[in-house]
Design a protein around this motif. Sequence first.
Motif, PDB file in Angstrom:
ATOM      1  N   GLU A 263       0.906  -1.550  -0.367  1.00  0.00           N
ATOM      2  CA  GLU A 263      -0.172  -0.069   0.461  1.00  0.00           C
ATOM      3  C   GLU A 263       0.928   1.507  -0.403  1.00  0.00           C
ATOM      4  O   GLU A 263       2.225   1.138   0.954  1.00  0.00           O
ATOM      5  CB  GLU A 263      -1.161   0.083   1.233  1.00  0.00           C
ATOM      6  N   PRO A 264       0.304   2.551  -0.963  1.00  0.00           N
ATOM      7  CA  PRO A 264       1.447   3.582  -0.781  1.00  0.00           C
ATOM      8  C   PRO A 264       0.959   4.752   0.250  1.00  0.00           C
ATOM      9  O   PRO A 264      -0.208   4.698   0.805  1.00  0.00           O
ATOM     10  CB  PRO A 264       1.271   4.151  -1.814  1.00  0.00           C
ATOM     11  N   THR A 265       2.242   4.781   0.333  1.00  0.00           N
ATOM     12  CA  THR A 265       2.202   6.096   2.289  1.00  0.00           C
ATOM     13  C   THR A 265       1.631   7.218   1.086  1.00  0.00           C
ATOM     14  O   THR A 265       2.105   7.158   0.129  1.00  0.00           O
ATOM     15  CB  THR A 265       3.464   5.986   2.827  1.00  0.00           C
TER      16      THR A 265
ATOM     17  N   PRO B 231      -5.207  10.952 -10.112  1.00  0.00           N
ATOM     18  CA  PRO B 231      -5.765  10.351  -9.833  1.00  0.00           C
ATOM     19  C   PRO B 231      -6.102  10.724  -7.783  1.00  0.00           C
ATOM     20  O   PRO B 231      -5.500  10.596  -7.266  1.00  0.00           O
ATOM     21  CB  PRO B 231      -5.384   8.169 -10.210  1.00  0.00           C
ATOM     22  N   SER B 232      -7.366   9.718  -7.623  1.00  0.00           N
ATOM     23  CA  SER B 232      -7.391   9.657  -6.147  1.00  0.00           C
ATOM     24  C   SER B 232      -7.416   8.778  -5.540  1.00  0.00           C
ATOM     25  O   SER B 232      -7.443   8.161  -4.476  1.00  0.00           O
ATOM     26  CB  SER B 232      -9.385   9.905  -5.790  1.00  0.00           C
ATOM     27  N   GLU B 233      -7.611   7.759  -6.255  1.00  0.00           N
ATOM     28  CA  GLU B 233      -6.778   6.133  -5.586  1.00  0.00           C
ATOM     29  C   GLU B 233      -5.576   5.987  -6.083  1.00  0.00           C
ATOM     30  O   GLU B 233      -5.694   5.459  -7.181  1.00  0.00           O
ATOM     31  CB  GLU B 233      -8.234   5.083  -5.705  1.00  0.00           C
ATOM     32  N   PHE B 234      -5.053   5.381  -5.593  1.00  0.00           N
ATOM     33  CA  PHE B 234      -4.053   4.325  -5.175  1.00  0.00           C
ATOM     34  C   PHE B 234      -3.807   2.375  -5.418  1.00  0.00           C
ATOM     35  O   PHE B 234      -2.880   2.345  -4.544  1.00  0.00           O
ATOM     36  CB  PHE B 234      -2.659   4.607  -5.571  1.00  0.00           C
ATOM     37  N   PRO B 235      -4.323   1.411  -6.387  1.00  0.00           N
ATOM     38  CA  PRO B 235      -4.876   0.419  -5.629  1.00  0.00           C
ATOM     39  C   PRO B 235      -3.764  -0.730  -5.926  1.00  0.00           C
ATOM     40  O   PRO B 235      -2.521  -0.676  -6.406  1.00  0.00           O
ATOM     41  CB  PRO B 235      -5.841  -0.035  -6.462  1.00  0.00           C
ATOM     42  N   PRO B 236      -2.871  -1.265  -4.338  1.00  0.00           N
ATOM     43  CA  PRO B 236      -1.926  -2.378  -4.735  1.00  0.00           C
ATOM     44  C   PRO B 236      -2.467  -3.107  -5.287  1.00  0.00           C
ATOM     45  O   PRO B 236      -3.875  -3.936  -5.250  1.00  0.00           O
ATOM     46  CB  PRO B 236      -1.706  -2.606  -2.770  1.00  0.00           C
ATOM     47  N   SER B 237      -1.828  -4.174  -5.670  1.00  0.00           N
ATOM     48  CA  SER B 237      -1.566  -5.692  -6.468  1.00  0.00           C
ATOM     49  C   SER B 237      -3.258  -5.506  -7.406  1.00  0.00           C
ATOM     50  O   SER B 237      -3.475  -5.903  -7.866  1.00  0.00           O
ATOM     51  CB  SER B 237      -2.254  -6.650  -5.533  1.00  0.00           C
ATOM     52  N   ALA B 238      -2.566  -4.245  -8.265  1.00  0.00           N
ATOM     53  CA  ALA B 238      -3.659  -3.668  -9.788  1.00  0.00           C
ATOM     54  C   ALA B 238      -2.731  -4.139 -10.799  1.00  0.00           C
ATOM     55  O   ALA B 238      -1.544  -3.458 -10.915  1.00  0.00           O
ATOM     56  CB  ALA B 238      -4.462  -2.983  -9.307  1.00  0.00           C
ATOM     57  N   LEU B 239      -3.689  -5.118 -11.394  1.00  0.00           N
ATOM     58  CA  LEU B 239      -2.819  -4.189 -12.798  1.00  0.00           C
ATOM     59  C   LEU B 239      -3.354  -3.348 -14.157  1.00  0.00           C
ATOM     60  O   LEU B 239      -4.745  -2.968 -14.022  1.00  0.00           O
ATOM     61  CB  LEU B 239      -3.976  -6.463 -13.953  1.00  0.00           C
TER      62      LEU B 239
END
Length: 90
Positions: free
Chosen positions: A22-24, A52-60
Amino acid sequence: VEGRSWPTEHRGWLWIASTAREPTELDIAQVQQQYQAQRRALSGGAAPTDSPSEFPPSALLGGVFVSDCLPQHEYASRWPGGEANDSAFV
C-alpha cells in the motif's frame, strides 16, 4: 520513455502492475510532484492535470509495447529533444 538502472533484452508487450505494498502518503506526494513538474515542463508551464484519487495495490494497470532499451548516451544522441531522464537505460 521509462528509465531504469539495468538493460533488458525484452521486446514486445509488457504488463504493468502496481506494487503489492500500500503506498504511503509520502510515496504518493513524491510521485505527484515528479509528474506535475514533468507536465509543466512539457506544456510550457500550463497547470498540470488532476492525479488519480485512488492508488490500489496489486492491480493490473495496463500494458506497454517495449520496442527498445538504449543506454542513456545513445538515447540522447538519437533524440536530442526527447524527454529528460537521468537513468542509465531508457
